[in-house]
Design a protein around this motif. Structure first.
Motif, mmCIF file in Angstrom:
data_model
loop_
_atom_site.group_PDB
_atom_site.id
_atom_site.type_symbol
_atom_site.label_atom_id
_atom_site.label_comp_id
_atom_site.label_asym_id
_atom_site.label_seq_id
_atom_site.Cartn_x
_atom_site.Cartn_y
_atom_site.Cartn_z
ATOM 1 N N LEU A 53 0.915 -1.163 -0.178
ATOM 2 C CA LEU A 53 0.013 -0.009 0.055
ATOM 3 C C LEU A 53 0.803 1.222 -0.021
ATOM 4 O O LEU A 53 0.641 2.223 -0.695
ATOM 5 C CB LEU A 53 -0.904 0.123 1.172
ATOM 6 N N TYR B 251 1.366 12.195 -9.152
ATOM 7 C CA TYR B 251 0.373 13.553 -8.998
ATOM 8 C C TYR B 251 1.228 15.009 -9.114
ATOM 9 O O TYR B 251 0.720 15.529 -9.959
ATOM 10 C CB TYR B 251 -0.371 13.562 -7.730
ATOM 11 N N ILE C 150 1.286 13.724 -13.910
ATOM 12 C CA ILE C 150 -0.148 13.933 -14.213
ATOM 13 C C ILE C 150 -0.975 14.738 -12.972
ATOM 14 O O ILE C 150 -1.582 14.231 -12.204
ATOM 15 C CB ILE C 150 -0.779 12.504 -14.238
ATOM 16 N N PRO C 151 -0.716 16.043 -12.936
ATOM 17 C CA PRO C 151 -1.253 16.941 -12.056
ATOM 18 C C PRO C 151 -2.774 17.062 -12.322
ATOM 19 O O PRO C 151 -3.191 18.303 -12.519
ATOM 20 C CB PRO C 151 -0.586 17.950 -11.879
ATOM 21 N N HIS C 152 -3.467 16.025 -12.302
ATOM 22 C CA HIS C 152 -4.759 16.257 -12.593
ATOM 23 C C HIS C 152 -5.748 15.340 -11.697
ATOM 24 O O HIS C 152 -5.191 14.258 -11.206
ATOM 25 C CB HIS C 152 -5.150 15.471 -14.113
ATOM 26 N N PRO C 153 -6.627 15.808 -11.041
ATOM 27 C CA PRO C 153 -7.598 15.183 -10.033
ATOM 28 C C PRO C 153 -8.011 13.989 -10.541
ATOM 29 O O PRO C 153 -8.742 13.154 -9.769
ATOM 30 C CB PRO C 153 -8.629 16.324 -9.642
ATOM 31 N N ALA D 83 -7.244 10.425 -9.331
ATOM 32 C CA ALA D 83 -7.905 9.895 -8.196
ATOM 33 C C ALA D 83 -8.936 8.805 -8.525
ATOM 34 O O ALA D 83 -9.078 7.638 -7.781
ATOM 35 C CB ALA D 83 -8.953 10.813 -7.395
ATOM 36 N N TYR D 84 -9.104 8.709 -9.827
ATOM 37 C CA TYR D 84 -10.397 7.515 -10.298
ATOM 38 C C TYR D 84 -9.604 6.089 -10.246
ATOM 39 O O TYR D 84 -9.994 5.263 -10.239
ATOM 40 C CB TYR D 84 -10.920 7.733 -11.406
ATOM 41 N N ILE E 263 -7.126 5.336 -8.228
ATOM 42 C CA ILE E 263 -6.685 5.019 -6.653
ATOM 43 C C ILE E 263 -7.452 3.533 -6.308
ATOM 44 O O ILE E 263 -6.800 2.708 -5.760
ATOM 45 C CB ILE E 263 -6.946 5.828 -5.889
ATOM 46 N N PRO E 264 -8.606 3.481 -6.556
ATOM 47 C CA PRO E 264 -9.258 2.269 -6.060
ATOM 48 C C PRO E 264 -8.640 0.935 -6.751
ATOM 49 O O PRO E 264 -8.272 0.062 -6.373
ATOM 50 C CB PRO E 264 -10.932 2.453 -6.421
ATOM 51 N N ILE E 265 -8.359 1.374 -8.078
ATOM 52 C CA ILE E 265 -7.687 -0.146 -8.810
ATOM 53 C C ILE E 265 -6.390 -0.215 -8.431
ATOM 54 O O ILE E 265 -6.072 -1.449 -7.856
ATOM 55 C CB ILE E 265 -7.722 0.294 -10.369
ATOM 56 N N ALA F 138 -4.920 0.617 -5.623
ATOM 57 C CA ALA F 138 -5.132 0.274 -4.225
ATOM 58 C C ALA F 138 -5.604 -1.306 -4.197
ATOM 59 O O ALA F 138 -4.847 -2.035 -3.142
ATOM 60 C CB ALA F 138 -5.694 1.393 -3.159
ATOM 61 N N GLY F 139 -6.501 -1.572 -4.829
ATOM 62 C CA GLY F 139 -6.991 -3.012 -4.307
ATOM 63 C C GLY F 139 -6.004 -3.861 -5.122
ATOM 64 O O GLY F 139 -5.751 -5.115 -4.482
ATOM 65 N N LEU G 291 -3.573 -4.327 -2.594
ATOM 66 C CA LEU G 291 -3.920 -5.162 -1.258
ATOM 67 C C LEU G 291 -3.801 -6.527 -1.671
ATOM 68 O O LEU G 291 -3.378 -7.499 -0.899
ATOM 69 C CB LEU G 291 -5.286 -4.772 -1.014
ATOM 70 N N LEU H 192 -10.545 0.313 1.447
ATOM 71 C CA LEU H 192 -10.606 0.421 0.310
ATOM 72 C C LEU H 192 -12.044 0.450 -0.457
ATOM 73 O O LEU H 192 -12.255 1.320 -1.355
ATOM 74 C CB LEU H 192 -9.908 -0.843 -0.415
ATOM 75 N N THR I 269 -13.353 3.434 -2.483
ATOM 76 C CA THR I 269 -13.907 3.444 -3.901
ATOM 77 C C THR I 269 -15.280 4.000 -3.871
ATOM 78 O O THR I 269 -15.604 4.714 -4.793
ATOM 79 C CB THR I 269 -14.011 1.883 -4.132
ATOM 80 N N TRP J 20 -15.341 6.827 -6.598
ATOM 81 C CA TRP J 20 -15.993 6.504 -7.818
ATOM 82 C C TRP J 20 -17.676 6.815 -7.822
ATOM 83 O O TRP J 20 -18.272 7.316 -8.752
ATOM 84 C CB TRP J 20 -16.022 5.067 -8.089
ATOM 85 N N PHE K 229 -7.507 19.860 -19.273
ATOM 86 C CA PHE K 229 -6.185 19.994 -19.898
ATOM 87 C C PHE K 229 -6.680 19.528 -21.505
ATOM 88 O O PHE K 229 -7.555 18.586 -21.475
ATOM 89 C CB PHE K 229 -5.016 19.018 -19.556
#
Lengths: 203, 123
Positions: free
Chosen positions: A141, A152, A156-159, A162-163, A165-167, A169-170, A173, B21, B25, B29, B118
């Motif tokens: 992790l 970040y 890629i300084p773009h919010p 964050a989409y 992150i779950p993939i 981090a999953g 884990l 997690l 998520t 999401w 961007f």
């Protein structure tokens, strides 16, 4: 894998021989422990180079099997040696793959550094309760968190990052748990061996 | 002996991490930054900003004719446009901050407010 670092950087390797001090000759002697560490580092490099050959669905999603070696080293040789193995792994595998000094190398280094910091902290936990699986999960992790943070601030300084992150981090884990179980299994074999040796000595 | 593969704390860490997690998520999401409004530009000028909370159809006049912007259930789309290739209409519903559709040559564009945008990213 011939990429094992010959002049092992392990502390014990530096032995200035007193007999030749007059001529100020500095001699590096590789102890058997140094050779063992070089072997382990080579194993870690081989694992991460092999892993790099596999396609990944998303940059950053990797099993990270080289961390098994780092975890094993942490248990058998301690934290300082684990740092050496991990950083050597990052450096040498980047030279092999050809990503040295590339963004991928920086991400790898950031991940490895955070992972080592997490491993250092995890040693504070009571060993009877928390085993290699915990350490492996923490390391995985932290590795992912370090990579995402660097990606970040630098790449890629773009919010929208964050989409992912779950993939990421999953995956961390999942692979962290699996690697931890493998490490625990290997350590158990090692402990059984050591136990046998101990009972043989006491007999 | 501490020989078992999964120690009690390992189960704890695994459970806590899995819950974290799932929460992450859900946050990133499912409930990610609900878009508030849509910005409509006409001829490159900031024409109007509408809330996405109220369902409505807005009409704009461009060089080719009328373009219709439809807001429904927190989403927005170009419902009708006279531009020949109909790209902006085919793009369908926009729901996330930063998403945009533009109609050329009718010079109408919609973009959901919020989020930095961007044109391209290289690395």
């Amino acid at each position: 894998m011939a990429a094992a670092p010959q002049p092992s950087p392990h502390d014990c390797a530096l032995q200035a021989t007193n007999a030749t001090a007059a001529r100020s000759v500095l001699r590096f002697t590789a102890t058997s422990e140094d050779r063992q560490i070089a072997r382990l580092a080579a194993a870690a490099v081989a694992l991460s180079a092999a892993e790099a050959a596999f396609p990944s669905p998303l940059p950053g999603v990797k099993p990270g099997v080289a961390n098994i070696v780092v975890l094993l080293v942490l248990h058998r040789y301690g934290w300082r040696t684990a740092i050496w193995i991990s950083l050597l792994r990052v450096l040498v595998s980047s030279l092999l793959i050809g990503s040295f000094m590339s963004p991928g190398f920086a991400l790898s280094l950031a991940g490895a550094s955070c992972s080592l910091a997490a491993l250092g902290l995890s040693r504070l936990l009571p060993e009877a309760w928390f085993g290699p699986v915990t350490q492996s999960i923490f390391a995985a992790l932290a590795h992912t968190a370090g990579q995402i943070a660097l990606a970040y601030v630098w790449l890629i300084p773009h919010p929208g990052l964050a989409y992912f992150i779950p993939i990421l981090a999953g995956a961390a884990l999942l692979f962290g748990t699996v690697n931890g179980l493998i490490c625990a299994r290997l350590l158990r074999g090692h402990a059984a061996e050591a136990g046998m040796q101990l009972s043989a000595q006491s007999a | 002996m501490t020989c078992q593969l999964m120690r009690p704390g390992d189960w704890l860490v695994l459970t806590v991490a899995a819950c974290a997690l799932l929460a992450l998520t859900d946050r990133l999401w499912l409930a990610s930054g609900k878009p508030q409004s849509v910005v409509v530009r006409s001829g490159g000028q900031h024409a109007q900003e509408y809330s996405l909370a109220t369902n409505a159809i807005y009409t704009f006049v461009g060089p080719l004719g009328l373009s219709e912007v439809e807001v429904r259930d927190g989403r927005v789309r170009i419902a009708k446009d006279p531009s020949p290739k109909q790209y902006c209409v085919k793009q369908g519903w926009l729901a996330r901050p930063g998403e945009a559709a533009l109609c050329l040559p009718n010079r109408i564009s919609i973009q959901i407010a919020g989020g930095r945008s961007f044109d391209s990213l290289n690395f």
